[in-house]
Design an enzyme around this catalytic site. Structure first.
Site, mmCIF file in Angstrom:
data_model
loop_
_atom_site.group_PDB
_atom_site.id
_atom_site.type_symbol
_atom_site.label_atom_id
_atom_site.label_comp_id
_atom_site.label_asym_id
_atom_site.label_seq_id
_atom_site.Cartn_x
_atom_site.Cartn_y
_atom_site.Cartn_z
ATOM 1 N N ASP A 7 0.179 -0.637 21.787
ATOM 2 C CA ASP A 7 -0.370 0.541 21.103
ATOM 3 C C ASP A 7 -0.644 0.209 19.638
ATOM 4 O O ASP A 7 0.287 -0.086 18.884
ATOM 5 C CB ASP A 7 0.630 1.689 21.228
ATOM 6 N N GLY B 225 -0.461 -0.175 26.940
ATOM 7 C CA GLY B 225 -1.005 0.442 25.747
ATOM 8 C C GLY B 225 -0.426 1.798 25.402
ATOM 9 O O GLY B 225 0.708 2.134 25.754
ATOM 10 N N HIS B 226 -1.256 2.599 24.720
ATOM 11 C CA HIS B 226 -0.861 3.890 24.156
ATOM 12 C C HIS B 226 -0.403 4.878 25.236
ATOM 13 O O HIS B 226 0.595 5.573 25.073
ATOM 14 C CB HIS B 226 -2.056 4.450 23.379
ATOM 15 N N PHE B 227 -1.154 4.945 26.334
ATOM 16 C CA PHE B 227 -0.807 5.842 27.435
ATOM 17 C C PHE B 227 -0.092 5.034 28.522
ATOM 18 O O PHE B 227 -0.657 4.691 29.562
ATOM 19 C CB PHE B 227 -2.057 6.535 27.984
ATOM 20 N N GLN C 47 7.894 8.464 24.636
ATOM 21 C CA GLN C 47 6.892 7.484 25.058
ATOM 22 C C GLN C 47 5.849 7.366 23.948
ATOM 23 O O GLN C 47 4.969 8.203 23.822
ATOM 24 C CB GLN C 47 6.253 7.922 26.388
#
Length: 594
Positions: free
Chosen positions: A274, A300-302, A163
């Protein structure tokens, strides 16, 4: 309003301080704290290299294991949804790295905060559980830490769930601009812009940038991270870790090579918004991974914060296939037959695990067989297991049975992988050849032999008729008999007198037939088949109506013109398609029930 927000933030930080002080004073390995409403999630510590490493643990240790490796600036807290949802079927371990989350934060003056050192601590942590195999779920920093562990123990890695865990230079996004300046010239001036990452707004940005709806992201995430970033020296420590990340880039080719060589099953679940690791990093995995489940999310990133439900559903599907008996090799004490590919079988019978006719070559490793009228390289498909799983199979077998030594039944890769002292049973004409290849425990079966508490009979066959049959040479089959059960592996043969005699003499309960109708072109037309045709299989079923029949040896070689779908149609036309199993590569059938 601004003042009110600040009061709320201060209150949350104070609450976090109180909770942290309480849990740190009470937590021990012998008295784990169980969070209310989190069912079986345990909060534990383990001493590793003199440090207390905090981790969340969920699920039964007897189940398949999955190690969850977090990113920056967070902790194992990022996997709370995964722990909630997957603990009923998997054994989950989510640690915090030194200096992160609830693990010890040793003074940067005495502890070397580098990815190499952190990975060494986490590797010792993982190995302390004495797991035979485990999957790795990796996000952000979890990738350079996880790949260091994976390359140390490649045969233990059952799968990768990635991920936004990058290992390709094209996957380094625009947000690395200031860090790359630091890589080029480590100065106070180049460090200064990076301190903004540790402000409350900087923490929030990492969670909300690229998401579709920032209001759905729980602020507890960045408030807890911000609190931890107020500890002494920790911001400079993390900037030094940013600087050390350049060494990860240098190791990217090694980690890419690991994927190419071991081909672990990979699930990609990537947030395309991201700015650190954009979608190009996910796309790059396709260059090296052959067994990849590729999924991109508009977040996004998370990604788990906004797409947790979708990602967890995908994880359940991916892991369910991987750990079911139809995907890869699953050890079993039940009597069973697994088709790996072509005629290669893993058989659990009579208390022994037996490998039949191993062909381990990679897809396209051999040229097309001459005279087949096409140029498709062999084998035409990959094995359904990765390199680690294949090695586990080889290490777990009790013996190998080889019906004959044609390339698609006994290839070079199998010869190299199988230990030279492994018991190997063959027809008499092949004994000297296999001994010449360095194998020291070869038994030629003249009529029958006893081994492992069972009796094994050798049977004959016709690998084609007339001129082509003579050209193909000697072939054999085997009947395995123990108590009241008999398993007949017919080998490469047509329906012939030898097969009919074997059925009459042994009355097998289970029969495995090599189908495919393999043929060569003679002039402008196909010659006689050299393996079983649909008509041959129909004859076997007529002669052994009470036996369970499996048809294999299809969809792998360029001269096998009868595909699974063709055989199924022929059997259906005769009304017996329910009486013959046609397994896909990787399928496992228990002898008691199929």
């Amino acid at each position: 309003m601004k003042k009110s927000n600040n009061i709320i933030i201060v209150a949350l930080i104070c609450a976090t301080l109180v909770l942290s002080a309480f849990t740190n004073s009470e937590r021990t390995d012998d008295s784990p704290i169980v969070e209310i409403n989190n069912n079986d999630i345990l909060y534990k510590t383990k001493e590793v290299k003199g440090l207390n490493i905090f981790y969340r643990e969920a699920g039964n240790p007897k189940n398949p294991a999955l190690i969850l490796l977090h990113g920056f600036p967070t902790s194992s807290h990022q996997y709370r949804k995964v722990l909630d949802e997957l603990s009923d079927e998997y054994y989950l371990i989510a640690p915090d790295y030194p200096g992160f989350g609830e693990s010890d934060y040793p003074d940067p003056d005495t502890f070397d905060y580098t990815f190499d050192n952190i990975a060494n601590v986490m590797d010792e942590f993982v190995q302390s559980f004495n797991l035979n195999s485990y999957g790795l779920m990796m996000q952000d920093y979890g990738a350079p830490i996880g790949y260091r562990i994976a390359t140390k123990h490649p045969n233990k890695v059952s799968s990768l769930i990635v991920q936004n865990g990058n290992i390709y230079e094209e996957g380094l996004g625009a947000a690395w601009g200031d860090v790359k300046k630091l890589w080029a010239n480590y100065t106070p001036e180049n460090k200064k812009p990076l301190y903004g990452a540790f402000t409350l707004e900087g923490m929030k940005w990492q969670y909300t940038h690229g998401t579709r709806n920032p209001e759905k992201i729980n602020p507890d995430n960045w408030v807890m991270d911000y609190y931890r970033m107020t500890r002494p020296k920790i911001q400079d420590m993390n900037i030094d870790l940013f600087y050390d990340y350049r060494k990860n880039v240098a190791l990217y080719p090694e980690w890419q090579k690991f994927i190419r060589e071991y081909q672990p099953p990979i699930l990609i679940v990537w947030g395309k918004g991201d700015l650190f690791f954009p979608e190009s990093g996910a796309e790059a995995y396709k260059k090296d991974a052959k067994n990849i489940d590729y999924n991109i999310y508009d977040t996004g990133h998370f990604a788990l914060e906004e797409e947790g439900d979708a990602i967890i559903a995908k994880m359940k599907s991916f892991l369910g296939k991987l750990h079911s008996t139809k995907m890869g090799y699953k050890d079993s004490t039940k009597e069973s037959i697994q088709l790996l590919r072509n005629a290669t079988l893993v058989v659990n019978f009579g208390g022994k695990k037996i490998l039949i006719d191993p062909m381990f070559a990679d897809k396209g490793e051999f040229p097309a067989f001459d005279g087949a009228g096409n140029n498709y390289r062999n084998p035409m498909v990959e094995l359904p297991v990765n390199a680690s799983e294949l090695k586990n199979i080889v290490n777990s077998i009790d013996a190998v049975f080889v019906t004959h030594t044609h390339l698609d039944h006994w290839d070079t890769k199998a010869q190299n992988m199988i230990p030279k002292n492994t018991p190997i049973f063959v027809q008499p004409s092949d004994k000297a050849k296999i001994e010449k290849q360095g194998f020291t425990n070869v038994t030629a079966i003249e009529d029958h032999t006893t081994w492992g508490g069972m009796t094994i009979h050798i049977t004959g066959g016709q690998h084609g008729f007339g001129k082509v049959g003579k050209m193909m040479g000697d072939v054999s089959g085997f009947v395995f008999a123990k108590a009241d059960k008999k398993l007949y592996i017919a080998g490469d043969t047509r329906w012939a007198t030898e097969v009919e005699q074997a059925l009459a003499k042994h009355s097998p309960d289970v029969i495995v037939l090599n189908a495919g109708g393999a043929q060569f072109i003679e002039g402008n037309k196909k010659g006689d088949a050299i393996t079983m045709t649909p008509a041959d299989i129909i004859e076997v079923q007529k002669k052994a109506p009470n036996a369970d029949i499996l048809a294999v040896h299809m969809n792998t070689l360029n001269h096998c013109f009868v595909k699974r779908k063709d055989l199924k149609k022929n059997l259906s036309d005769k009304g017996i398609d329910e009486l013959v199993e046609i397994p896909e590569d990787g399928d496992v059938f228990t002898i008691e029930t199929y």
